[in-house]
Design a protein around this motif. Structure first.
Motif, PDB file in Angstrom:
ATOM      1  N   TYR A 429      45.210  18.448 102.366  1.00  0.00           N
ATOM      2  CA  TYR A 429      46.350  18.307 103.264  1.00  0.00           C
ATOM      3  C   TYR A 429      47.600  18.007 102.446  1.00  0.00           C
ATOM      4  O   TYR A 429      47.559  17.210 101.500  1.00  0.00           O
ATOM      5  CB  TYR A 429      46.156  17.152 104.248  1.00  0.00           C
ATOM      6  CG  TYR A 429      45.035  17.333 105.244  1.00  0.00           C
ATOM      7  CD1 TYR A 429      45.237  18.023 106.436  1.00  0.00           C
ATOM      8  CD2 TYR A 429      43.781  16.780 105.002  1.00  0.00           C
ATOM      9  CE1 TYR A 429      44.211  18.174 107.359  1.00  0.00           C
ATOM     10  CE2 TYR A 429      42.746  16.920 105.917  1.00  0.00           C
ATOM     11  CZ  TYR A 429      42.963  17.623 107.092  1.00  0.00           C
ATOM     12  OH  TYR A 429      41.947  17.766 108.007  1.00  0.00           O
ATOM     13  N   VAL A 431      51.032  16.304 103.495  1.00  0.00           N
ATOM     14  CA  VAL A 431      51.488  15.547 104.659  1.00  0.00           C
ATOM     15  C   VAL A 431      52.887  15.011 104.414  1.00  0.00           C
ATOM     16  O   VAL A 431      53.208  14.548 103.303  1.00  0.00           O
ATOM     17  CB  VAL A 431      50.531  14.358 104.933  1.00  0.00           C
ATOM     18  CG1 VAL A 431      50.877  13.676 106.251  1.00  0.00           C
ATOM     19  CG2 VAL A 431      49.089  14.796 104.911  1.00  0.00           C
ATOM     20  N   ILE A 438      51.335  17.133 109.396  1.00  0.00           N
ATOM     21  CA  ILE A 438      50.644  17.980 108.419  1.00  0.00           C
ATOM     22  C   ILE A 438      51.534  19.186 108.117  1.00  0.00           C
ATOM     23  O   ILE A 438      51.810  20.014 108.996  1.00  0.00           O
ATOM     24  CB  ILE A 438      49.278  18.459 108.951  1.00  0.00           C
ATOM     25  CG1 ILE A 438      48.395  17.267 109.288  1.00  0.00           C
ATOM     26  CG2 ILE A 438      48.596  19.368 107.925  1.00  0.00           C
ATOM     27  CD1 ILE A 438      48.008  16.418 108.103  1.00  0.00           C
TER      28      ILE A 438
END
Length: 608
Positions: A429, A431, A438
């Motif tokens: 991910y 972020v 996300i």
């Protein structure tokens, strides 16, 4: 070229629920001594200077006590293996460096040492704890000769104390609800009391009154305070104030003078008693009666000050005559796992996040995470973003994102408020640190053990293939693999600020430097660490002059490598007991490090 220690932020005392942590105070140096992890610490209240003793190797230190001889600067510490070490320290007034000398060490018990007491001459030691065939011993500290037999207990002994005057007496208390008196030297059993504390309850602490030692006071989980004659061991009376109800077990006591003492109890209250009047003269309460605020240790200091230890490690300092705490010392007492600088913020494996201030008077403590803190982003000093093994990303303790599975490794780009996270189900991910949104995500083909992040690039190190794959942070579908895999599992990746180089460390202590423009190895000679690389940080400088990299490892060492002179290093060995977990550049000449010893240390770097 050298690294020199500038300052140390000491950890708090280690605590354990339902057990007393015995503190010790030295008036000559205005210092407190306590255990934390595998180290013993002496912390000054005058200038917050710290002495760290690491001589107990792999065992956890359980108790540290000052010698009663003024200005001797001798201490005795015991650990979980039953070993006891007598050591001394001195500080050079010019360089401020501390010199520690071990005077003697003995294997006394088969289990943890719970308490140590010095006699008033500074020659004899009473050591108690757990064991198989014995629960304590009387020793001469310099020779190790036995000075009597410690008998009369059938279970773990929790505390002991020598009368600080002649005729010599010693008293011990334990889990078998017994109070045992000894006369000596040589010390032998004199009498015991098994009736005045409730059977089946633990007696947790005991002390003789100072100087003449007319009284001996015991406290325990039965909430009773018993007073004995200091010379004969006969029971005198219960110390009870009918107007003051004790609502939880008592963990510790400490005398203020010959007739007054304070107690610390699990109801988060400190009470000041007068023996003669059996009356509470003053009491102080922590703001909230919670488990974290249970008071498990107390010691009195000069100037009428009382230092109380709460279960979460905080040292609460009160003063007789004043109603509120005059100072509260916060910090870590578990290994530090994440670090950010400018401003300084740290996170530990119990989930605690501390925002430090320059004068340490405005420290903010956040205990909202309940598991190891993986990364910290402080690009916005008012919005501190943290990722933890409790599956959350929090900003100022508020949950901004819940991950579907546990974040295993994470790193942040402090300039762009972006965090890269790899979870247990092998999803990468990218972020937004402030909003928790996300930005990008990608399912990885293999289990990843390391991640690195800079403005436009994300690097991932794979466990099985040991390859390094570099992604474009704005589009994780664009990637390439570096030509040569590592020789061991990757443990730490760091991309230079310009994106020109990537330093990859492995679990064996080797670091390979890649040139990203050619995807090839620049050097593989950075191999002076001997175990897992835990942290790599590029020195802040002009992008055209990316040269120095600071590294930390579980081998306890900090090493600065050079890109231009690959065999030139700046080392500091044994920087942190148990291993270095984080290293950061505060500026071009200053490094900040943290380790499993829960210390934060600042280092000055001399490149000349």
């Amino acid at each position: 070229m050298s690294l020199s220690l500038q300052s140390v932020i000491a950890p708090l005392p280690a605590t354990e629920r339902n057990f007393t942590t015995h503190l010790s105070y030295d008036e000559a140096t205005n210092s407190i001594a306590y255990p934390c992890g595998k180290s013993a610490f002496v912390r000054s209240f005058d200038d917050d200077s710290v002495v760290q003793f690491t001589g107990h190797t792999s065992a956890n230190v359980t108790v540290v006590k000052f010698s009663p001889i003024k200005n001797s600067q001798y201490l005795c510490s015991g650990d979980s293996s039953g070993k006891v070490i007598v050591w001394g320290w001195s500080r050079d007034p010019e360089t401020k460096l501390v010199d520690i000398n071990i005077k003697s060490e003995f294997q006394v018990l088969a289990g943890p040492v719970t308490d140590i007491s010095w006699d008033f001459e500074g020659k004899r030691l009473c050591i108690v704890g757990e064991g198989r065939d014995s629960f304590g011993a009387f020793l001469s500290w310099d020779s190790g000769n036995s000075l009597g037999e410690l008998s009369g207990h059938s279970k773990r002994i929790n505390a002991c104390h020598f009368k600080q005057s002649r005729p010599m007496r010693c008293i011990t208390v334990g889990d078998d609800s017994s109070v045992v008196f000894f006369q000596g030297p040589p010390f032998k059993f004199s009498s015991s009391d098994r009736t005045h504390h409730d059977q089946g309850k633990f007696i947790r602490d005991v002390q003789f009154s100072p100087n003449s030692g007319d009284f001996a006071v015991t406290v325990g989980s039965d909430r009773k305070i018993c007073c004995f004659d200091g010379k004969t061991g006969e029971f005198i009376k219960y110390i009870e104030d009918p107007n003051e109800e004790i609502t939880a077990g008592i963990f510790a006591l400490s005398f203020v003078d010959e007739t007054k003492f304070v107690t610390a109890s699990a109801d988060a209250v400190i009470r000041l008693y007068d023996i003669n009047e059996s009356k509470v003269l003053q009491k102080w309460s922590l703001p909230e009666k919670s488990v974290a605020n249970q008071l498990v240790g107390v010691v009195t200091a000069k100037g009428g000050q009382i230092i109380a230890l709460s279960l979460d490690g905080k040292l609460n300092i009160f003063k007789i005559g004043e109603s509120d705490a005059i100072r509260t010392i916060k910090g870590h007492n578990k290994g530090i796992t994440a670090l950010a600088v400018n401003p300084l913020i740290s996170g530990s494996y119990d989930g605690r996040v501390i925002e430090w201030s320059d004068d340490n008077s405005k420290i903010k403590q956040n205990d909202e995470h309940n598991n190891l803190v993986v990364s910290i982003d402080n690009s916005d000093a008012t919005q501190i973003a943290t990722v933890s093994w409790d599956d959350t990303l929090r900003v100022n303790a508020t949950v901004k994102h819940n991950f579907a599975s546990q974040p295993m490794v994470a790193t942040s780009d402090d300039k762009n408020s972006v965090t890269a996270v790899i979870t247990a189900d092998d999803i990468l991910y990218v972020v937004n640190s402030q909003s928790g949104e996300i930005v990008q995500e990608k399912q990885l083909a293999d289990t990843a053990t390391a991640v690195g992040l800079t403005g436009s690039l994300v690097a991932v190190g794979y466990e099985k293939s040991r390859e390094i794959e570099v992604f474009k942070s704005s589009d994780l579908n664009e990637s390439y693999k570096l030509t040569q895999p590592l020789q061991a599992t990757p443990s730490c990746l760091s991309i230079s600020p310009s994106g020109s180089y990537l330093a990859a460390g492995d679990v064996m202590g080797k670091i390979v430097l890649y040139e990203l423009s050619t995807k090839s190895v620049k050097t593989s000679r950075w191999s002076f660490h001997t175990s897992q690389i835990t942290s790599i940080e590029w020195r802040p400088t002009d992008e055209d002059d990316e040269d120095y990299v600071v590294t930390g490892s579980t081998d306890t060492n900090i090493i600065i490598y050079s890109v231009k002179r690959t065999m030139k290093t700046i080392k500091y060995l044994n920087a942190h007991k148990g291993g270095v977990t984080c290293v950061k550049w505060k500026d071009g000449e200053t490094v900040v490090s943290a380790g499993t010893d829960a210390c934060i240390k600042q280092w000055s770097v001399d490149f000349s």
